[in-house]
Design a protein around this motif. Structure first.
Motif, PDB file in Angstrom:
ATOM      1  N   THR A 131       0.858  -1.178   0.000  1.00 23.43           N
ATOM      2  CA  THR A 131       0.000   0.000   0.000  1.00 23.43           C
ATOM      3  C   THR A 131       0.897   1.231   0.000  1.00 23.43           C
ATOM      4  O   THR A 131       1.765   1.364   0.871  1.00 23.43           O
ATOM      5  CB  THR A 131      -0.912   0.016   1.242  1.00 23.43           C
ATOM      6  N   TYR A 132       0.695   2.100  -0.981  1.00 28.29           N
ATOM      7  CA  TYR A 132       1.568   3.261  -1.134  1.00 28.29           C
ATOM      8  C   TYR A 132       0.814   4.557  -0.840  1.00 28.29           C
ATOM      9  O   TYR A 132      -0.374   4.697  -1.170  1.00 28.29           O
ATOM     10  CB  TYR A 132       2.140   3.331  -2.550  1.00 28.29           C
ATOM     11  N   GLY A 133       1.531   5.469  -0.229  1.00 32.02           N
ATOM     12  CA  GLY A 133       0.995   6.809  -0.007  1.00 32.02           C
ATOM     13  C   GLY A 133       1.580   7.767  -1.020  1.00 32.02           C
ATOM     14  O   GLY A 133       2.182   7.349  -2.015  1.00 32.02           O
ATOM     15  N   PRO A 134       1.452   9.067  -0.809  1.00 32.76           N
ATOM     16  CA  PRO A 134       2.008  10.068  -1.737  1.00 32.76           C
ATOM     17  C   PRO A 134       3.523   9.928  -1.852  1.00 32.76           C
ATOM     18  O   PRO A 134       4.217   9.611  -0.882  1.00 32.76           O
ATOM     19  CB  PRO A 134       1.620  11.400  -1.095  1.00 32.76           C
ATOM     20  N   SER A 135       4.036  10.145  -3.054  1.00 33.38           N
ATOM     21  CA  SER A 135       5.475  10.056  -3.284  1.00 33.38           C
ATOM     22  C   SER A 135       6.200  11.197  -2.583  1.00 33.38           C
ATOM     23  O   SER A 135       5.737  12.341  -2.585  1.00 33.38           O
ATOM     24  CB  SER A 135       5.768  10.102  -4.786  1.00 33.38           C
ATOM     25  N   ILE A 195      10.071   9.067  -4.376  1.00 34.73           N
ATOM     26  CA  ILE A 195      10.097   7.728  -3.786  1.00 34.73           C
ATOM     27  C   ILE A 195       8.717   7.402  -3.232  1.00 34.73           C
ATOM     28  O   ILE A 195       8.143   8.195  -2.479  1.00 34.73           O
ATOM     29  CB  ILE A 195      11.150   7.637  -2.657  1.00 34.73           C
ATOM     30  N   ARG A 196       8.188   6.248  -3.608  1.00 37.94           N
ATOM     31  CA  ARG A 196       6.875   5.854  -3.118  1.00 37.94           C
ATOM     32  C   ARG A 196       6.944   5.519  -1.628  1.00 37.94           C
ATOM     33  O   ARG A 196       7.795   4.755  -1.186  1.00 37.94           O
ATOM     34  CB  ARG A 196       6.350   4.644  -3.893  1.00 37.94           C
ATOM     35  N   ALA A 197       6.048   6.120  -0.867  1.00 33.30           N
ATOM     36  CA  ALA A 197       6.011   5.875   0.568  1.00 33.30           C
ATOM     37  C   ALA A 197       5.157   4.645   0.850  1.00 33.30           C
ATOM     38  O   ALA A 197       3.993   4.571   0.438  1.00 33.30           O
ATOM     39  CB  ALA A 197       5.436   7.088   1.291  1.00 33.30           C
ATOM     40  N   THR A 249      13.369  -4.000  -2.026  1.00 33.28           N
ATOM     41  CA  THR A 249      13.237  -2.900  -2.981  1.00 33.28           C
ATOM     42  C   THR A 249      12.567  -1.685  -2.363  1.00 33.28           C
ATOM     43  O   THR A 249      13.014  -0.549  -2.554  1.00 33.28           O
ATOM     44  CB  THR A 249      12.430  -3.357  -4.201  1.00 33.28           C
ATOM     45  N   ASP A 250      11.493  -1.916  -1.598  1.00 33.46           N
ATOM     46  CA  ASP A 250      10.721  -0.801  -1.039  1.00 33.46           C
ATOM     47  C   ASP A 250      11.184  -0.378   0.349  1.00 33.46           C
ATOM     48  O   ASP A 250      10.699   0.619   0.883  1.00 33.46           O
ATOM     49  CB  ASP A 250       9.236  -1.183  -0.972  1.00 33.46           C
ATOM     50  N   GLY A 251      12.083  -1.129   0.931  1.00 36.08           N
ATOM     51  CA  GLY A 251      12.552  -0.781   2.268  1.00 36.08           C
ATOM     52  C   GLY A 251      11.799  -1.482   3.374  1.00 36.08           C
ATOM     53  O   GLY A 251      12.363  -1.757   4.425  1.00 36.08           O
ATOM     54  N   ARG A 252      10.553  -1.785   3.142  1.00 39.34           N
ATOM     55  CA  ARG A 252       9.757  -2.532   4.113  1.00 39.34           C
ATOM     56  C   ARG A 252       8.464  -2.994   3.451  1.00 39.34           C
ATOM     57  O   ARG A 252       8.134  -2.575   2.341  1.00 39.34           O
ATOM     58  CB  ARG A 252       9.418  -1.678   5.341  1.00 39.34           C
ATOM     59  N   LEU A 253       7.741  -3.869   4.152  1.00 45.60           N
ATOM     60  CA  LEU A 253       6.458  -4.359   3.662  1.00 45.60           C
ATOM     61  C   LEU A 253       5.314  -3.601   4.321  1.00 45.60           C
ATOM     62  O   LEU A 253       5.428  -3.143   5.461  1.00 45.60           O
ATOM     63  CB  LEU A 253       6.301  -5.859   3.961  1.00 45.60           C
ATOM     64  N   SER A 254       4.211  -3.498   3.597  1.00 48.34           N
ATOM     65  CA  SER A 254       3.010  -2.932   4.210  1.00 48.34           C
ATOM     66  C   SER A 254       2.478  -3.842   5.305  1.00 48.34           C
ATOM     67  O   SER A 254       1.850  -3.386   6.253  1.00 48.34           O
ATOM     68  CB  SER A 254       1.922  -2.723   3.141  1.00 48.34           C
TER      69      SER A 254
END
Length: 370
Positions: free
Chosen positions: A197-201, A205-207, A320-325
């Motif tokens: 689940t991504y928030g505002p960039s 970088i996708r948060a 890749t994303d740094g962590r999982l949702s």
């Protein structure tokens, strides 16, 4: 009627007079691969092209020419086996009854698809997977591609040659690819956003945001669907024949790459995760050496394969994303859920599997012995 005359009127067993050769099944696979390629090319168009305004497209040409090749080939198999004075249905090769129905269903669905597009336009995204005509096409394709597998299972015990086993395994894999294609909105290798689940960039970088309850349920369902599509074909084959370790690895890896190709490799890094997972599945299979006559080992292989395959997927996304949702409870729980799913399927297959026939000396003559 004289009782002795009944067997003569009944004729020879269907399996004795309608079976295909391994060479014929190989031709069926080539034609089926043509059809499947057209299916994924058409899927690529629906996923990547914004304006599809006509039924008559290059990708539809690949799809329907592949269908034509299958229809002509299956029709020729029936034609060559037909004898004057007998019913045409009796000339259908063993295991190819479903394929014959699939040809008819695909033809009707293709005409319906033309009408559907003419009335409602060209579907995009998830709508394409709910179109009744598309569901009919997928079902017809599934039945056509499954013919070599069904023909191998119809062969007498002990008559499964290495070539016929190969065609059966490839056929099972192609059927799995049809299933996961029509369920692609729930295929995790096609939809990376199913688990993140991504928030505002922020600075490009996708948060990564914590998952909601709804997204967690969707993700669990997606992993369960993907697990069934990838691993049920493997289990159906493994409960009948000894399956080399490379087979489950390939049957899990190839559809995953095909899904990424269909969506334009929008998450190309997932191909590496699929490769890592496939290697782990193959190594586990090699270590356990499951066979049809080793139910415990088969169940263990069935249970351990999905977590081994999906583990690198979670690790790759987290890297890749740094962590999982998802919290650790959720992603580890999903791994357990998928293990329980395939274990349950393996238990059901064990319960429904017929015991091997025994010869005069007491030796088993199961199909897997050939």
């Amino acid at each position: 009627m004289d009782a002795a005359a009944a067997p003569a009127l009944a004729g020879p067993p269907a399996s004795a007079r309608r079976s295909t050769t391994a060479a014929e099944d190989t031709v069926s696979l080539v034609a089926g691969l043509w059809l499947l390629t057209g299916t994924y090319v058409d899927g690529w168009a629906h996923n990547n092209l914004a304006h599809l305004e006509t039924f008559f497209t290059p990708w539809h040409a690949v799809l329907y020419s592949g269908f034509a090749a299958n229809a002509v080939w299956i029709g020729s198999l029936v034609w060559r086996r037909h004898r004057r004075g007998t019913r045409w249905v009796d000339a259908v090769p063993a295991g190819y009854g479903g394929a014959a129905i699939g040809v008819a269903l695909f033809l009707v669905s293709g005409v319906a698809d033309l009408v559907w597009h003419s009335v409602f336009g060209i579907e995009q995204d998830i709508k394409a997977l709910f179109s009744p005509s598309h569901l009919g096409l997928a079902t017809g394709g599934f039945l056509i591609l499954g013919a070599p597998f069904a023909a191998a299972t119809a062969a007498p015990p002990g008559r499964t040659t290495p070539t016929r086993l190969t065609t059966a395994l490839v056929s099972a894999g192609l059927c799995g690819m049809v299933a996961i294609f029509i369920l692609q909105e729930f295929a995790v290798f096609a939809r990376h956003g199913l688990i993140q689940t991504y928030g505002p960039s922020l600075g490009g970088i996708r948060a990564v945001m914590p998952a909601t309850s709804a997204s967690t349920i969707v993700a669990l369902g997606s992993f369960l669907v993907s697990t069934a599509a990838l691993f049920v074909p493997i289990l159906l084959a493994a409960f009948r024949w000894p399956v080399p370790a490379a087979v489950p690895a390939l049957l899990a890896f190839v559809p995953s790459v095909a899904l990424q190709a269909m969506v334009g490799f929008r998450d190309a890094r997932l191909v590496l995760a699929a490769a890592a997972g496939a290697v782990l599945v193959g190594l586990a299979w090699l270590a356990l050496r499951p066979r049809p006559d080793r139910a415990v080992r088969l169940r263990a292989a069935a249970a351990i394969a999905p977590p081994l395959f999906w583990g690198p997927y979670f690790a790759g996304v987290a890297w890749t994303d740094g962590r999982l949702s998802f919290s650790p409870e959720i992603w580890t729980g999903i791994l357990v859920w998928t293990a329980l799913e395939t274990l349950a399927i393996a238990v059901l297959l064990s319960a429904t599997r017929k015991p091997p026939a025994r010869g005069p000396s007491g030796a088993g003559t199961a199909a897997g012995a050939g």
